[in-house]
Design a protein around this motif. Structure first.
Motif, PDB file in Angstrom:
ATOM      1  N   VAL A  78       5.845   1.058  -0.287  1.00 57.22           N
ATOM      2  CA  VAL A  78       6.930   1.153  -1.271  1.00 57.22           C
ATOM      3  C   VAL A  78       8.192   0.579  -0.615  1.00 57.22           C
ATOM      4  CG1 VAL A  78       8.360   2.722  -2.630  1.00 57.22           C
ATOM      5  CG2 VAL A  78       5.895   3.149  -2.385  1.00 57.22           C
ATOM      6  N   GLY A  79       8.404   0.962   0.677  1.00 59.13           N
ATOM      7  CA  GLY A  79       9.438   0.310   1.478  1.00 59.13           C
ATOM      8  C   GLY A  79       8.760  -0.784   2.281  1.00 59.13           C
ATOM      9  N   THR A  80       8.659  -0.586   3.606  1.00 55.22           N
ATOM     10  CA  THR A  80       7.939  -1.583   4.416  1.00 55.22           C
ATOM     11  C   THR A  80       6.651  -1.015   4.999  1.00 55.22           C
ATOM     12  OG1 THR A  80       9.025  -0.968   6.497  1.00 55.22           O
ATOM     13  CG2 THR A  80      10.159  -2.580   5.121  1.00 55.22           C
ATOM     14  N   ALA A  81       6.470   0.321   4.953  1.00 51.25           N
ATOM     15  CA  ALA A  81       5.314   0.918   5.626  1.00 51.25           C
ATOM     16  C   ALA A  81       4.216   1.278   4.636  1.00 51.25           C
ATOM     17  CB  ALA A  81       5.753   2.183   6.363  1.00 51.25           C
ATOM     18  N   PRO A  82       2.967   0.879   4.919  1.00 56.06           N
ATOM     19  CA  PRO A  82       1.870   1.321   4.074  1.00 56.06           C
ATOM     20  C   PRO A  82       1.530   2.780   4.374  1.00 56.06           C
ATOM     21  CG  PRO A  82       1.028  -0.007   5.882  1.00 56.06           C
ATOM     22  CD  PRO A  82       2.531   0.001   6.007  1.00 56.06           C
ATOM     23  N   GLY A  83       0.976   3.480   3.390  1.00 55.72           N
ATOM     24  CA  GLY A  83       0.418   4.804   3.612  1.00 55.72           C
ATOM     25  C   GLY A  83      -1.087   4.695   3.814  1.00 55.72           C
ATOM     26  N   LEU A  84      -1.715   5.822   4.138  1.00 55.89           N
ATOM     27  CA  LEU A  84      -3.140   5.814   4.447  1.00 55.89           C
ATOM     28  C   LEU A  84      -3.805   7.077   3.924  1.00 55.89           C
ATOM     29  CD1 LEU A  84      -2.807   4.859   8.233  1.00 55.89           C
ATOM     30  CD2 LEU A  84      -3.661   3.325   6.428  1.00 55.89           C
ATOM     31  N   ILE A  85      -5.056   6.928   3.492  1.00 53.95           N
ATOM     32  CA  ILE A  85      -5.894   8.110   3.266  1.00 53.95           C
ATOM     33  C   ILE A  85      -7.045   8.005   4.258  1.00 53.95           C
ATOM     34  CG2 ILE A  85      -7.297   9.425   1.637  1.00 53.95           C
ATOM     35  CD1 ILE A  85      -5.693   8.113  -0.626  1.00 53.95           C
ATOM     36  N   VAL A  86      -7.118   8.976   5.176  1.00 60.84           N
ATOM     37  CA  VAL A  86      -8.049   8.861   6.308  1.00 60.84           C
ATOM     38  C   VAL A  86      -9.031  10.031   6.293  1.00 60.84           C
ATOM     39  CG1 VAL A  86      -8.230   8.528   8.805  1.00 60.84           C
ATOM     40  CG2 VAL A  86      -6.111   7.877   7.612  1.00 60.84           C
ATOM     41  N   PRO A  87     -10.267   9.789   5.818  1.00 58.63           N
ATOM     42  CA  PRO A  87     -11.270  10.856   5.859  1.00 58.63           C
ATOM     43  C   PRO A  87     -11.847  10.969   7.273  1.00 58.63           C
ATOM     44  CG  PRO A  87     -12.077   8.925   4.638  1.00 58.63           C
ATOM     45  CD  PRO A  87     -10.768   8.541   5.247  1.00 58.63           C
ATOM     46  N   PRO A  88     -12.476  12.103   7.596  1.00 54.98           N
ATOM     47  CA  PRO A  88     -13.094  12.212   8.917  1.00 54.98           C
ATOM     48  C   PRO A  88     -14.214  11.176   9.059  1.00 54.98           C
ATOM     49  CG  PRO A  88     -13.740  14.058   7.510  1.00 54.98           C
ATOM     50  CD  PRO A  88     -12.703  13.300   6.764  1.00 54.98           C
ATOM     51  N   ALA A  89     -14.446  10.722  10.291  1.00 55.03           N
ATOM     52  CA  ALA A  89     -15.501   9.730  10.529  1.00 55.03           C
ATOM     53  C   ALA A  89     -16.840  10.286  10.070  1.00 55.03           C
ATOM     54  CB  ALA A  89     -15.546   9.367  12.019  1.00 55.03           C
ATOM     55  N   ASP A  90     -17.728   9.384   9.654  1.00 50.01           N
ATOM     56  CA  ASP A  90     -19.043   9.813   9.177  1.00 50.01           C
ATOM     57  C   ASP A  90     -19.710  10.705  10.216  1.00 50.01           C
ATOM     58  OD1 ASP A  90     -18.520   8.230   7.026  1.00 50.01           O
ATOM     59  OD2 ASP A  90     -19.664   6.510   7.777  1.00 50.01           O
TER      60      ASP A  90
END
Lengths: 433, 433
Positions: free
Chosen positions: B142-154
């Motif tokens: 929205v500004g310069t930084a992307p957000g993330l959705i990080v699930p636990p590794a498989d």
């Protein structure tokens, strides 16, 4: 010896849910810094005992030396902090009968005044607040609830828990009492009370402050030996330096470096805010002040009347939101408005002069600008602000500034800019000579 | 299926240290409630990676399903959230070249505008922000930084982490995007979006609200089946009801019970604040408003000009802090001041009438009182406030109230009382007939 580590745990469902803003966490954070403790985290939990327990347990697992809790000490069933902390510390609760009597002496007259009619319920509430963990230190109530210092049970390890009430007017005095108590000091061995200095800067971009810190390091000032926090606040920058006693000289060199580097922009080195400086300068001169506000809509006046005793220096002001009010209540010339527009240097100046006359004060400060979100143009975008100060003796200053941010930020920072312009005039600056 | 549980982790040394107040924790708490998640805790940590890690680890140990983080996504070395979360989730970081390009398209023009002169540093910052954990969902900047959705590794367990930027103007829109994403919904299976209604009440002691809730239970309303939060705010009470879809009827009965029990004191059931109601009533009548303030020193005017578009209804006002200004700028009769004192019903009324005339508006509201800490007497203790509203058509209302608390609270709650009196007049009430 390594620096003791502390965590803050704030309890309260309303705080957790975002209904009430937490004033205790930030305040306690500042105090922990001042007593020389490394503050690791602040956690807010609701009124469920298992969530408070989990927060305490996490602190123990993290090797925290001191946990400070706020809230949950009231007389009702929801108020469970003392019981949870006792259980966590491995200390049974017992009734402190002398304390029960002292609390009764506080709550009985209050209950009468409130027309409380259930003496059994009142006695039960009284008794609940006088239950304390065996071996804990009781801190006398400031309101109706006692605080506690609860070390881990003998032979066990874990943090000492300082249990404080939720209302800030009770928590703050009780904190000051607590830090002098042996049981508190025993929890933070090796902590050294820090020195602190706040430098306040106006008119410097934050990025340039980062450059200054790099240059200070390059000049041999060991910045990493002290704690420097910089923070943008209401359009100003605050540089907060804290140091262990042995590092006082480093802090002094750094403060001198900043003052040398940025000169007049460093407007305060003794902790006083711009509000306090303006108040003190007005008092020194024996002057009263008036306001003439358009875009700030009364917020400059509100700020000048924030503190006790402001009637000594504040006469009053005019909020001239509509152009018609600028003419009618401040005597701004309609031709000036037509020629330059309401957001202009001549109109700002005419507003200040009008307030001097209409309110009757020694100096007046005026604001006019575009706070947005609408109303901007290419020539005068949102954030365009004109400020003027005029004194009865003829001195005056006018400034054009561009303030970034949303409507709230623009209005708020314009009040800061107005106070700074007022300060300049009170220190003898003038455009008109 | 049990309700999914969430924790909020706010990062930032300035927030932790109490230098900057956290707006994200309270806002996110409200949003978590609305999507039907049980919000367990909010933790603030500084910019040290080990402290963020410890907070995430505690969430995993507590069986939390979703962690929402704010902050630490900027371009500098201190901004470590993405790397720590990737490590925590057991996912390596990799460069997303397409994202790198999209971020470059945002920051290049900004850098030019700021006069940024080090292209290598800019490229490095750009690249850092485009490093994302393998398998994470990227939320566009929205500004310069992307957000993330990080699930636990498989093959591992632990919470899904929603990583959001710190600035509220970036965090809030990104949250709204995130909750529609599959990876987010997968982390909170069984969560049901809650219904919400806010009842606003003015003039009711908080203790009586507790009685009302007891009576509602006694009348067979299953209050425990919905979530009811009550909270005192700026002199009003807010009752926030939230319910899972199946419980809508319970919430409706409770709202009806409160409205029936407290009648006119329940001034809003549709979420509108008193500020919005007054604005809407003024607009309906096509009226402008003026203020005449003593003890509130401009804060009523400040509040009436808070919102965008307030120039439609706000003409202006007079801050008459000194008695001389009440005479000079509002035309209050000196004899009235001498006979009744500045803090009195007749002076409040004269101030309102004076503002009507001097400012030129259809209705005016006046405040005069003793905000303290000094200035109180036995007859007029600190917190004694007189309010008046007068309209050009002759309608008027005058009220005497006693407001508890410190100077800040008294001034703030007086602005609320002023708006409520204004509303009563705008709805047709008048003392004078």
């Amino acid at each position: 010896m390594s620096i003791p580590r502390a965590a803050i745990v704030v309890t309260g469902t309303e705080v957790l849910g975002g209904w009430v803003s937490d004033r205790n966490g930030p305040w306690l954070a500042q105090q922990l810094g001042a007593v020389g403790v490394d503050h690791v985290s602040t956690t807010v939990v609701g009124d469920r005992p298992e969530d408070l327990w989990a927060a305490l347990d996490h602190a123990r697992a993290s090797g925290i030396d001191l946990v400070v809790t706020s809230g949950g000490l009231g007389p009702t069933e929801d108020d469970l902090t003392a019981a949870v902390v006792a259980d966590f510390a491995g200390r049974p609760m017992e009734l402190d009968e002398a304390l029960e009597g002292r609390i009764w002496a506080i709550i009985e007259p209050l209950a009468k005044r409130w027309g409380h009619t259930d003496p059994a319920a009142l006695r039960a509430a009284n008794r609940k607040q006088a239950l304390v963990p065996v071996g804990a230190t009781v801190l006398e109530p400031v309101g109706t609830a006692p605080g506690l210092i609860v070390p881990p049970a003998d032979g066990t390890s874990g943090p000492t828990v300082l249990v404080l009430p939720g209302p800030p007017r009770e928590l703050q005095p009780m904190w000051r009492t607590a830090i002098a108590v042996d049981a508190f000091q025993a929890a933070i061995p090796g902590a050294e009370v820090r020195g602190e200095q706040i430098l306040r800067v106006y008119g410097l971009p934050e990025a340039q402050l980062a450059d200054t810190m790099r240059e200070a390091r390059a000049a041999g000032i060991e910045l990493d030996a002290i704690e420097v926090t910089t923070c943008a606040h209401r359009g100003e920058l605050e540089i907060v330096n804290r140091w262990a006693p042995a590092r006082a000289a480093v802090a002094e060199s750094f403060a001198a470096f900043v003052a040398e580097r940025h000169g007049e922009l460093v407007f305060s080195q003794d902790g006083r805010t711009i509000d306090e400086l303006v108040f003190d300068l007005l008092r020194e001169r024996g002057w009263t002040v008036a306001t003439a506000e358009s875009c700030t809509g009364g917020l400059v006046a509100g700020r000048l009347t924030d503190r006790a005793g402001s009637s000594e220096v504040m006469a009053g002001g005019v909020v001239a939101y509509a152009d018609e009010v600028k003419r009618r209540a401040l005597g701004v010339d309609g031709a000036l408005l037509a020629e330059h527009g309401a957001v202009s240097a001549p109109v700002a100046q005419a507003m200040a002069v009008g307030a001097l006359d209409r309110i009757g004060a020694d100096v007046a400060v005026a604001t006019t600008g575009i706070a947005g979100p609408g109303g901007g143009s290419e020539a005068k975008p949102v954030g365009t602000i004109f400020l003027a100060v005029a004194a009865r003796d003829g001195a005056s200053l006018v400034r054009h500034v561009r303030i970034p941010g949303d409507r709230f930020a623009i209005r708020d920072r314009t009040t800061t800019a107005a106070l700074h312009l007022l300060r300049r005039l009170l220190r003898g600056e003038t455009d008109a000579g």
